[in-house]
Write an enzyme that holds these catalytic residues in place. Structure first.
Site: not given
Length: 276
Positions: A40, A95, A246
């Site tokens: 990300d 999505k 993360r």
């Protein structure tokens, strides 16, 4: 819903009816990794750097391509080249959630050109079965150039606190997946869906793949409602592939973190199939 989570990846690769799932399991077995890294980041340079550094230790890289500030042909070419170099698949976490006509254009046309580079996509079934039918029609059209190299995960559950993807929604996800076994690889869910009630009978050889998000070794959650679990708990609950963002890319040393997730995810898988 039937589950083959107690079988090895190699056994599932040999018998799986879906060619992309076979490839996915083969990659996992060859690399001894069930890790999907959620990259990300917000620039092409960051994305390609992560993909190159972490590529040897992962089975799949998951992108949110619309957060890149500089998406271009360089992004597509770079990702495809690194997927070949390091033998991983690309999962675009788009999505999709719209009417069929719209998602067909978002997937196969449009600025992001997702069908050109993403082996795996996902969707919510909130719009109804038509969204899966539309994506399947596009990917299985005679003039679609990528054929069996593309597949869909249905977003059956989420790891965020208060998620409404539960109960009847999750059951409907299984119902719809069973109608499109040649295109639907499986689910994004927090567990195996083997106990979920379904109105659709399973096909012979049914073996849906489970991707579980929110895997983190050092945190139990964040301030925005994300709820984490460990590789051991995720795989123990039925995850075939663990997704960490993360926990890997924001670590002090992302490469060492990826190796740690690879080791723990693989050990959890071996324990599940009784190979330890």
């Amino acid at each position: 819903m039937s589950s083959k989570s107690q079988l090895t990846y190699s056994a599932r690769a040999q018998s799986h009816p879906n060619p992309l799932a076979r490839k996915l399991f083969q990659v996992a077995e060859e690399k001894r990794s069930n890790v999907t890294v959620s990259a990300d980041v917000t620039t092409t340079k960051e994305l390609l750097d992560l993909a190159d550094r972490l590529g040897p230790y992962i089975a799949v890289i998951k992108t949110h391509i619309d957060i890149l500030s500089d998406f271009s042909q360089e992004t597509i070419d770079g990702l495809n080249a690194l997927a070949q170099k390091h033998n991983f698949l690309i999962f675009e976490d788009r999505k999709f959630i719209d009417i069929g006509n719209t998602v067909q254009k978002q997937y196969h046309n449009g600025t992001l050109r997702i069908s050109e580079w993403a082996h795996i996509i996902n969707c919510s079934i909130l719009p109804g079965e038509g969204i899966v039918e539309a994506l399947a029609q596009t990917a299985q059209a005679t003039d679609f150039p990528y054929g069996s190299e593309r597949g869909l995960l249905i977003l059956a559950e989420m790891t965020s606190k208060g998620s409404l993807a539960t109960g009847a929604y999750t059951s409907a996800s299984v119902d719809i997946a069973r109608k499109y076994p040649s295109f639907v690889l499986g689910f994004v869910s927090t567990r195996s869906l083997g106990e979920v009630e379904s109105t659709e009978a399973p096909a012979q050889g049914e073996d849906f793949v489970v991707f579980t998000t929110g895997v983190n070794l050092s945190s139990k959650g964040d301030k925005l409602g994300q709820q984490y679990q460990t590789p051991q708990s995720a795989v123990g609950r039925g995850a075939d592939f663990i997704i960490s963002g993360r926990g890997i890319y924001a670590a002090a040393d992302p490469v060492e973190a990826a190796k740690q997730y690879q080791q723990q995810g693989w050990e959890a898988y071996l324990a599940r199939v009784g190979a330890q």
